[in-house]
Design a protein around this motif. Structure first.
Motif, PDB file in Angstrom:
ATOM      1  N   ALA A  12       0.832  -1.207   0.000  1.00 34.42           N
ATOM      2  CA  ALA A  12       0.000   0.000   0.000  1.00 34.42           C
ATOM      3  C   ALA A  12       0.865   1.255   0.000  1.00 34.42           C
ATOM      4  CB  ALA A  12      -0.929  -0.004   1.216  1.00 34.42           C
ATOM      5  N   CYS A  13       1.984   1.202   0.715  1.00 32.75           N
ATOM      6  CA  CYS A  13       2.906   2.337   0.760  1.00 32.75           C
ATOM      7  C   CYS A  13       3.479   2.618  -0.626  1.00 32.75           C
ATOM      8  CB  CYS A  13       4.032   2.049   1.755  1.00 32.75           C
ATOM      9  SG  CYS A  13       5.276   3.352   1.867  1.00 32.75           S
ATOM     10  N   ILE A  14       3.900   1.551  -1.310  1.00 34.12           N
ATOM     11  CA  ILE A  14       4.453   1.710  -2.656  1.00 34.12           C
ATOM     12  C   ILE A  14       3.390   2.231  -3.615  1.00 34.12           C
ATOM     13  CG2 ILE A  14       5.437   0.474  -4.621  1.00 34.12           C
ATOM     14  CD1 ILE A  14       6.755  -1.417  -2.608  1.00 34.12           C
ATOM     15  N   ALA A  15       2.176   1.661  -3.530  1.00 34.80           N
ATOM     16  CA  ALA A  15       1.089   2.091  -4.420  1.00 34.80           C
ATOM     17  C   ALA A  15       0.721   3.546  -4.166  1.00 34.80           C
ATOM     18  CB  ALA A  15      -0.128   1.190  -4.228  1.00 34.80           C
ATOM     19  N   GLY A  16       0.618   3.920  -2.885  1.00 37.67           N
ATOM     20  CA  GLY A  16       0.287   5.303  -2.555  1.00 37.67           C
ATOM     21  C   GLY A  16       1.356   6.270  -3.027  1.00 37.67           C
ATOM     22  N   GLY A  17       2.620   5.889  -2.833  1.00 35.90           N
ATOM     23  CA  GLY A  17       3.708   6.738  -3.301  1.00 35.90           C
ATOM     24  C   GLY A  17       3.706   6.896  -4.805  1.00 35.90           C
ATOM     25  N   PHE A  18       3.371   5.806  -5.515  1.00 33.91           N
ATOM     26  CA  PHE A  18       3.311   5.861  -6.982  1.00 33.91           C
ATOM     27  C   PHE A  18       2.227   6.821  -7.447  1.00 33.91           C
ATOM     28  CE2 PHE A  18       1.361   4.383 -10.933  1.00 33.91           C
ATOM     29  CZ  PHE A  18       2.460   4.387 -11.785  1.00 33.91           C
ATOM     30  N   VAL A  19       1.044   6.718  -6.844  1.00 33.85           N
ATOM     31  CA  VAL A  19      -0.072   7.586  -7.239  1.00 33.85           C
ATOM     32  C   VAL A  19       0.256   9.049  -6.946  1.00 33.85           C
ATOM     33  CG1 VAL A  19      -2.478   8.176  -6.770  1.00 33.85           C
ATOM     34  CG2 VAL A  19      -1.802   5.786  -6.976  1.00 33.85           C
ATOM     35  N   MET A  20       0.865   9.305  -5.786  1.00 37.55           N
ATOM     36  CA  MET A  20       1.197  10.684  -5.437  1.00 37.55           C
ATOM     37  C   MET A  20       2.236  11.256  -6.397  1.00 37.55           C
ATOM     38  SD  MET A  20       2.419  12.329  -1.826  1.00 37.55           S
ATOM     39  CE  MET A  20       0.753  12.126  -1.195  1.00 37.55           C
ATOM     40  N   HIS A  21       3.260  10.468  -6.708  1.00 40.36           N
ATOM     41  CA  HIS A  21       4.293  10.964  -7.614  1.00 40.36           C
ATOM     42  C   HIS A  21       3.786  11.081  -9.043  1.00 40.36           C
ATOM     43  CE1 HIS A  21       8.225  11.531  -5.638  1.00 40.36           C
ATOM     44  NE2 HIS A  21       7.628  10.877  -4.658  1.00 40.36           N
ATOM     45  N   LEU A  22       2.761  10.331  -9.379  1.00 45.09           N
ATOM     46  CA  LEU A  22       2.138  10.499 -10.689  1.00 45.09           C
ATOM     47  C   LEU A  22       1.556  11.902 -10.806  1.00 45.09           C
ATOM     48  CD1 LEU A  22       1.533   8.817 -13.257  1.00 45.09           C
ATOM     49  CD2 LEU A  22      -0.711   8.329 -12.283  1.00 45.09           C
ATOM     50  N   THR A  23       1.029  12.411  -9.681  1.00 44.77           N
ATOM     51  CA  THR A  23       0.488  13.776  -9.652  1.00 44.77           C
ATOM     52  C   THR A  23       1.602  14.807  -9.562  1.00 44.77           C
ATOM     53  OG1 THR A  23      -1.508  12.981  -8.540  1.00 44.77           O
ATOM     54  CG2 THR A  23      -1.057  15.340  -8.430  1.00 44.77           C
ATOM     55  N   LEU A  24       2.565  14.570  -8.676  1.00 49.45           N
ATOM     56  CA  LEU A  24       3.669  15.514  -8.527  1.00 49.45           C
ATOM     57  C   LEU A  24       4.484  15.619  -9.810  1.00 49.45           C
ATOM     58  CD1 LEU A  24       4.982  14.529  -4.962  1.00 49.45           C
ATOM     59  CD2 LEU A  24       3.351  16.325  -5.565  1.00 49.45           C
ATOM     60  N   GLY A  25       4.476  14.570 -10.607  1.00 53.87           N
ATOM     61  CA  GLY A  25       5.263  14.550 -11.834  1.00 53.87           C
ATOM     62  C   GLY A  25       4.629  15.267 -13.005  1.00 53.87           C
ATOM     63  N   THR A  26       3.538  16.003 -12.763  1.00 50.26           N
ATOM     64  CA  THR A  26       2.919  16.750 -13.864  1.00 50.26           C
ATOM     65  C   THR A  26       3.854  17.806 -14.433  1.00 50.26           C
ATOM     66  OG1 THR A  26       1.894  18.237 -12.227  1.00 50.26           O
ATOM     67  CG2 THR A  26       0.558  16.402 -13.056  1.00 50.26           C
ATOM     68  N   ILE A  27       4.934  18.116 -13.717  1.00 48.04           N
ATOM     69  CA  ILE A  27       5.913  19.066 -14.232  1.00 48.04           C
ATOM     70  C   ILE A  27       6.480  18.596 -15.569  1.00 48.04           C
ATOM     71  CG2 ILE A  27       7.756  17.966 -12.900  1.00 48.04           C
ATOM     72  CD1 ILE A  27       9.124  20.653 -12.687  1.00 48.04           C
ATOM     73  N   TYR A  28       6.518  17.273 -15.754  1.00 44.27           N
ATOM     74  CA  TYR A  28       7.098  16.729 -16.983  1.00 44.27           C
ATOM     75  C   TYR A  28       6.122  16.769 -18.156  1.00 44.27           C
ATOM     76  CZ  TYR A  28      10.609  15.152 -13.711  1.00 44.27           C
ATOM     77  OH  TYR A  28      11.575  15.117 -12.744  1.00 44.27           O
ATOM     78  N   THR A  29       4.918  17.241 -17.928  1.00 44.54           N
ATOM     79  CA  THR A  29       3.966  17.404 -19.030  1.00 44.54           C
ATOM     80  C   THR A  29       3.957  18.838 -19.552  1.00 44.54           C
ATOM     81  OG1 THR A  29       2.089  17.971 -17.577  1.00 44.54           O
ATOM     82  CG2 THR A  29       2.501  15.626 -18.002  1.00 44.54           C
ATOM     83  N   PHE A  30       4.821  19.693 -19.003  1.00 47.15           N
ATOM     84  CA  PHE A  30       4.797  21.102 -19.408  1.00 47.15           C
ATOM     85  C   PHE A  30       5.118  21.266 -20.888  1.00 47.15           C
ATOM     86  CE2 PHE A  30       6.345  25.432 -19.889  1.00 47.15           C
ATOM     87  CZ  PHE A  30       5.373  26.146 -19.203  1.00 47.15           C
ATOM     88  N   GLY A  31       5.970  20.403 -21.415  1.00 46.06           N
ATOM     89  CA  GLY A  31       6.291  20.492 -22.833  1.00 46.06           C
ATOM     90  C   GLY A  31       5.077  20.306 -23.720  1.00 46.06           C
ATOM     91  N   GLY A 115       4.465  28.234 -11.266  1.00 41.72           N
ATOM     92  CA  GLY A 115       5.866  27.849 -11.306  1.00 41.72           C
ATOM     93  C   GLY A 115       6.459  27.674  -9.922  1.00 41.72           C
ATOM     94  N   LEU A 116       6.776  28.791  -9.271  1.00 39.64           N
ATOM     95  CA  LEU A 116       7.444  28.734  -7.973  1.00 39.64           C
ATOM     96  C   LEU A 116       6.559  28.093  -6.906  1.00 39.64           C
ATOM     97  CD1 LEU A 116       9.994  29.487  -6.397  1.00 39.64           C
ATOM     98  CD2 LEU A 116       8.932  31.696  -5.896  1.00 39.64           C
ATOM     99  N   GLY A 117       5.293  28.526  -6.830  1.00 34.53           N
ATOM    100  CA  GLY A 117       4.387  27.958  -5.825  1.00 34.53           C
ATOM    101  C   GLY A 117       4.157  26.477  -6.021  1.00 34.53           C
ATOM    102  N   GLY A 118       3.937  26.084  -7.276  1.00 37.47           N
ATOM    103  CA  GLY A 118       3.760  24.664  -7.555  1.00 37.47           C
ATOM    104  C   GLY A 118       4.998  23.862  -7.222  1.00 37.47           C
ATOM    105  N   GLY A 119       6.175  24.428  -7.530  1.00 34.99           N
ATOM    106  CA  GLY A 119       7.424  23.740  -7.218  1.00 34.99           C
ATOM    107  C   GLY A 119       7.636  23.569  -5.725  1.00 34.99           C
ATOM    108  N   ILE A 120       7.251  24.590  -4.955  1.00 30.50           N
ATOM    109  CA  ILE A 120       7.364  24.488  -3.495  1.00 30.50           C
ATOM    110  C   ILE A 120       6.472  23.362  -2.975  1.00 30.50           C
ATOM    111  CG2 ILE A 120       6.803  25.671  -1.335  1.00 30.50           C
ATOM    112  CD1 ILE A 120       7.735  28.271  -2.667  1.00 30.50           C
ATOM    113  N   GLY A 121       5.247  23.285  -3.497  1.00 29.30           N
ATOM    114  CA  GLY A 121       4.350  22.211  -3.078  1.00 29.30           C
ATOM    115  C   GLY A 121       4.898  20.844  -3.419  1.00 29.30           C
TER     116      GLY A 121
END
Length: 310
Positions: A12-31, A115-121
């Motif tokens: 559950a820890c691994i699955a939860g971390g994966f889902v959260m990082h899937l959201t945090l990783g939206t920075i890579y969709t900026f292109g 940018g900055l605010g999202g990065g801080i989060g």
């Protein structure tokens, strides 16, 4: 069986971390977003807005993330993963909500909120999911060059593709698939590392990335699908850094206090992100994409040399 020893909780820890990082990783969709965003700002806010201007948004996001990752690690160590994740995700959510208003009025305000605010989060929440499963380190200089490389290709791959490909739906598909390849690549490189070694896996990843950058300028000769494959090769290659460096540093230094130290190493993005923007402003308009691709390939060569050391 004690509660902390229940096997399903680890999964559950691994699955939860994966889902959260899937959201945090939206920075890579900026292109994928930048063509729409830049066009909107150019028409609605200021005619002076161009791709070089909007590059500051992901740059500030990387800087905000780099500045607060160590803080997120401290929050995790002091209050636990739930508090760290809650604070980080709350900041990211508020920043994104505010951006729906700032995008209508000012590029500078949008850069600060999204940018900055999202990065801080992202920075505050980033460490906790990973540290809950495994604490690890990153090599500072390697991550610095990684930030420079990603900081260039992530916001500009679509701008380069639009020079020869007029189908925006196809380019949107390329960007969406690139995010998937970035995710799957981490699993692939991790599996290769488990079966061989960090050195072997990193040499393969850096060689592939260097070759992709060095030959990216040839993609117009092969048409849209060659361009798509090359973009995917770049994304699947640089994803290796986020799983392989973990192994090298954890094996060298151990896992104690890994969260805060990982945050300090990740702070190299504070230096790398402005370098990416600076290189683009100095060379992109004067020398064009081919020269920039070769510059990025040279940065990868430095990382390739470092993989021989560790």
């Amino acid at each position: 069986m004690p509660r902390w020893q229940r096997p399903w909780q680890g999964l559950a820890c691994i699955a939860g971390g994966f889902v959260m990082h899937l959201t945090l990783g939206t920075i890579y969709t900026f292109g994928n977003v930048t063509s729409y965003l830049t066009s909107y700002l150019h028409v609605r806010v200021s005619e002076d807005v161009d791709y070089a201007t909007t590059m500051w948004i992901p740059a500030l996001m990387n800087m905000g993330q780099g500045l607060t990752l160590a803080v997120g690690g401290r929050l995790y160590g002091r209050f636990g993963p739930r508090v760290a994740c809650l604070i980080g995700c709350a900041v990211l959510t508020v920043s994104t909500a505010l951006s729906s208003q700032t995008v209508r009025s000012s590029v500078a305000l949008l850069s600060l909120t999204y940018g900055l605010g999202g990065g801080i989060g992202v920075g505050l929440a980033y460490v906790a999911p990973m540290s809950s499963a495994m604490k690890f380190y990153q090599l500072y200089v390697t991550f610095l060059f990684n930030t420079i490389t990603i900081g260039f290709i992530n916001p500009l791959w679509k701008a380069y593709g639009q020079k020869n490909i007029a189908d925006d739906h196809f380019l949107a598909f390329v960007g969406s698939a690139a995010a998937v390849f970035n995710s799957l690549g981490r699993v692939m490189w991790g599996a290769l590392c488990d079966r061989t070694s960090y050195r072997t896996a990193m040499l393969c990843a850096c060689t592939l990335l260097c070759a992709a950058f060095a030959t990216m300028q040839l993609t117009p000769l092969g048409g849209r699908w060659m361009f798509a494959v090359w973009v995917w090769l770049v994304f699947v290659s640089f994803s290796a850094n986020f799983c392989l460096i973990v192994t090298a540093v954890a094996n060298t230094y151990g896992t104690q206090h890994a969260g805060p130290i990982y945050g300090v190493i990740f702070s190299s993005s504070v230096i790398g992100s402005p370098i990416s923007v600076g290189l683009a402003n100095v060379f992109l308009q004067k020398l064009g994409f081919p020269v920039m691709f070769m510059i990025q390939a040279s940065f990868v060569c430095v990382r390739l040399d470092m993989s021989n050391i560790h």
